[in-house]
Motif scaffolding. Structure first.
Motif, PDB file in Angstrom:
ATOM      1  N   PRO A 384     -62.588 -24.821 -17.351  1.00  0.00           N
ATOM      2  CA  PRO A 384     -63.414 -25.708 -16.719  1.00  0.00           C
ATOM      3  C   PRO A 384     -62.414 -26.779 -15.941  1.00  0.00           C
ATOM      4  CG  PRO A 384     -63.410 -26.103 -18.995  1.00  0.00           C
ATOM      5  CD  PRO A 384     -62.822 -24.803 -18.960  1.00  0.00           C
ATOM      6  N   SER A 385     -61.295 -27.082 -16.507  1.00  0.00           N
ATOM      7  CA  SER A 385     -60.502 -28.119 -15.808  1.00  0.00           C
ATOM      8  C   SER A 385     -59.827 -27.727 -14.339  1.00  0.00           C
ATOM      9  CB  SER A 385     -59.102 -28.174 -16.705  1.00  0.00           C
ATOM     10  OG  SER A 385     -58.510 -27.077 -16.980  1.00  0.00           O
ATOM     11  N   ILE A 386     -59.897 -26.355 -14.068  1.00  0.00           N
ATOM     12  CA  ILE A 386     -59.343 -25.911 -12.637  1.00  0.00           C
ATOM     13  C   ILE A 386     -60.475 -26.097 -11.758  1.00  0.00           C
ATOM     14  CG2 ILE A 386     -58.473 -24.053 -11.151  1.00  0.00           C
ATOM     15  CD1 ILE A 386     -57.224 -22.698 -13.776  1.00  0.00           C
ATOM     16  N   VAL A 387     -60.199 -26.989 -10.858  1.00  0.00           N
ATOM     17  CA  VAL A 387     -61.277 -27.386  -9.829  1.00  0.00           C
ATOM     18  C   VAL A 387     -60.830 -26.920  -8.533  1.00  0.00           C
ATOM     19  CG1 VAL A 387     -62.064 -29.321 -11.298  1.00  0.00           C
ATOM     20  CG2 VAL A 387     -60.202 -29.697  -9.562  1.00  0.00           C
ATOM     21  N   ILE A 388     -59.627 -26.595  -8.156  1.00  0.00           N
ATOM     22  CA  ILE A 388     -59.391 -26.284  -6.758  1.00  0.00           C
ATOM     23  C   ILE A 388     -57.925 -25.143  -7.074  1.00  0.00           C
ATOM     24  CG2 ILE A 388     -57.618 -28.042  -6.644  1.00  0.00           C
ATOM     25  CD1 ILE A 388     -58.720 -28.205  -3.740  1.00  0.00           C
TER      26      ILE A 388
END
Ligand code: ADA
Length: 575
Positions: A384-388
């Motif tokens: 979930p921490s990867i946003v881009i």
């Protein structure tokens, strides 16, 4: 350990960390080296570029199928089992695995030939402003597989109003020579290891599994099929940088009514979107403030130990970060696990740094980039921490031929993952012709270091140029800013290379970029000093053969700028 949580309860897993036999091509002596590890940690191989062989005996308790997984081998691996080649992989920064069928019970020989040499065969690992080490540099494991097993699963959260749903797409493989019918069950359980360690109120009780539902499927002989599970979860808590709530998602595979395999991952309920010039997390605008961090530690090389990963995370959070850029390659999944747990929003990018058009025309370049993107998204999708997703840091984005490569890589990412925006950090100021291709426009800015100009004035020129060159209406991130300082070099003149100059420029830069409404994030270059290659001329501009722009040095000793970052990240942009 391969991850910060157990990924299987049914499947038997044997971690392969520990001491392996080692020999180096052209060297008579034999060694014992640790895995994970870099051979540069041994005094005989401090700067060795060559081919080494890691070898060990493996005892197989029960005859059957085996899966070998390597989380990172730097930079090319040729894997042999009892003298037969079973895998080859290029790129230190992405995982790979292979399945061996009909393995007999007893002792077997596992050998991994590792190559960290430069040349046309290696388009991405080249002499550069970071170091390419040699070794089995990330964890490895061996698993016993049933003839039918879960190869991977991707979890996609979504929200209607305040109600969260989840969709699992699991790839189920069948090694047998006849089609089989299977059932797949999914459950969700609150992960209780958060910062507080206490169950949040209104949370689903830890012990209460929330069933996803069950699906049945026919898996073709010696083939695979995607099995989809869907569920609605009104009671779950969202994941965000302020409240990083995680859940354990467990998929269990049943064959003829018996559980034969499982796969557990840790997921979060969050959605990332772009609205105008802002990046939104769960509908709320966020301002990314963090560091570029190389995987490099004084005594570990790139095989950063878990203890040192945790130290890095604690230091960055002490400086009030909420984001991280994995410059310039996919990161160790244990560090991404830490970002999930701590609520650190991640810009993860494929493996590329500073390739001009000639380097991008290496015949291996596009395939090696494509493999890296596929493996990065395939393995890291559930974080979930990867946003881009980022690509091609400071490559030849001013060139029409290179633009086609940028376009193909963005297209590949969007096909693999339509849920996250894309970007690329460029330094082709006023000449870039690719700003229209990405969702977010990102620039590496060194006003006051490489360019002797006012940070504020230059920023205004940059924003104005971006807006009329393909970046109109898009979020803008300053993906790099910074200055070098040799740790311990103090000078009352506050000249360049002193800790004082670095602290002054970091302060000036953050005050401008964090108060400009056009900008939705900053990443300081860089968290820690890192080793660079002597080849390629880097020694001339890199004192100590290190990139010295860290806010801490390679031993994580803080420079004067540390407290400036801590103060500015606490003062500005708390969204
Ligand atoms: C570039 C590059 C970084 C690093 C930095 C520097 O922006 O993206 O990897 O080389 O410059 O230190 O000059």
């Amino acid at each position: 350990m391969v991850r910060l949580f157990d990924r299987h309860r049914i499947r038997n897993v044997k971690e392969l960390d520990g001491m392996w036999d080692f020999s180096m091509e052209g060297v008579e002596k034999r060694y014992r080296l640790p895995v994970p590890g870099c051979w540069e940690q041994h005094p005989d191989f401090l700067s060795h570029r060559g081919k080494g062989c890691y070898s060990r005996e493996v005892y197989v308790e029960k005859a059957g199928n085996l899966r070998l997984e390597f989380k990172g081998v730097s930079h090319t691996a040729d894997v042999f089992w009892d003298g037969r080649q079973i895998a080859r992989h290029y790129n230190a920064f992405t995982p790979f695995s292979t399945v061996i069928r009909h393995v007999e019970k007893g002792s077997h020989r596992l050998e991994v030939y590792v190559d960290n040499t430069f040349g046309e065969h290696s388009a991405l690992h080249i002499p550069n402003d970071y170091y390419t080490y040699g070794g089995i540099t990330r964890p490895a494991a061996m698993e016993s597989l049933s003839d039918v097993y879960i190869k991977e699963m991707h979890f996609t959260p979504s929200r209607v109003g305040d109600v969260w749903s989840g969709r699992v797409e699991a790839v189920v493989c069948n090694l047998s020579d006849r089609a089989v019918f299977v059932a797949l069950e999914g459950s969700l359980k609150s992960w209780q290891g958060g910062a507080s360690g206490e169950p949040e109120e209104h949370d689903t009780p830890a012990e209460a599994d929330q069933p996803f539902c069950c699906a049945e499927a026919e898996i073709p002989a010696e083939g695979e099929a995607v099995v989809v599970l869907e569920g609605v979860f009104p009671g779950v808590l969202a994941w965000s940088h302020q409240a990083p709530k995680l859940y354990l998602l467990q998929a269990t595979l049943l064959w003829e009514g018996e559980p034969v395999d499982d796969l557990i991952d840790r997921v979060g309920f969050r959605v990332v979107e772009i609205r105008g010039t802002r990046l939104l997390l769960n509908g709320q605008p966020v301002y990314l403030k963090g560091f570029n961090r190389h995987e490099d530690y004084a005594v570990d090389g790139c095989a950063v130990s878990l203890q040192h990963m945790v130290q890095d995370m604690d230091l960055m959070q002490d400086m009030n970060v909420n984001a991280l850029r994995t410059c310039h390659y996919p990161n160790d999944e244990r560090f991404l696990d830490l970002c999930d747990e701590r609520g650190i929003m991640v810009w993860e990018e494929n493996h590329a740094r500073g390739f001009d058009l000639e380097k991008m025309q290496n015949p291996n370049f596009e395939k090696q980039c494509e493999d890296c993107i596929r493996e990065m998204i395939q393995n890291h999708y559930n974080h979930p921490s990867i946003v881009i997703w980022g690509i091609l840091n400071e490559c030849a984005s001013e060139e029409p031929e290179a633009r086609e490569m940028y376009r193909r890589q963005y297209e590949q990412i969007r096909k693999l993952d339509a849920t996250r925006p894309t970007t690329s950090a460029t330094c082709r100021h006023f000449t870039d012709i690719c700003l229209d291709l990405s969702d977010v426009v990102s620039f590496n800015m060194y006003s006051g270091w490489y360019q002797d100009c006012s940070v504020d004035e230059r920023n205004k020129q940059e924003i104005e140029w971006i807006r009329r060159s393909g970046g109109e209406g898009k979020p803008i991130i300053v993906s790099e800013l910074g200055a070098a300082a040799v740790y311990g070099y103090r000078d009352r003149s506050r000249c360049k290379w002193s800790e004082e100059y670095q602290a002054d420029l970091i302060r000036k830069s953050l005050e401008v970029y964090m108060q400009d409404e056009n900008i939705t994030g900053v990443f300081i270059w860089q968290f820690a000093d890192c080793r660079v290659t002597e080849e390629g001329g880097w020694f001339a501009s890199r004192a100590r053969c290190h990139n010295n722009k860290g806010i801490v040095d390679e031993y994580r000793r803080p420079k004067e700028a540390y407290d400036v970052v801590k103060e500015c990240f606490a003062r500005y942009r708390q969204e």
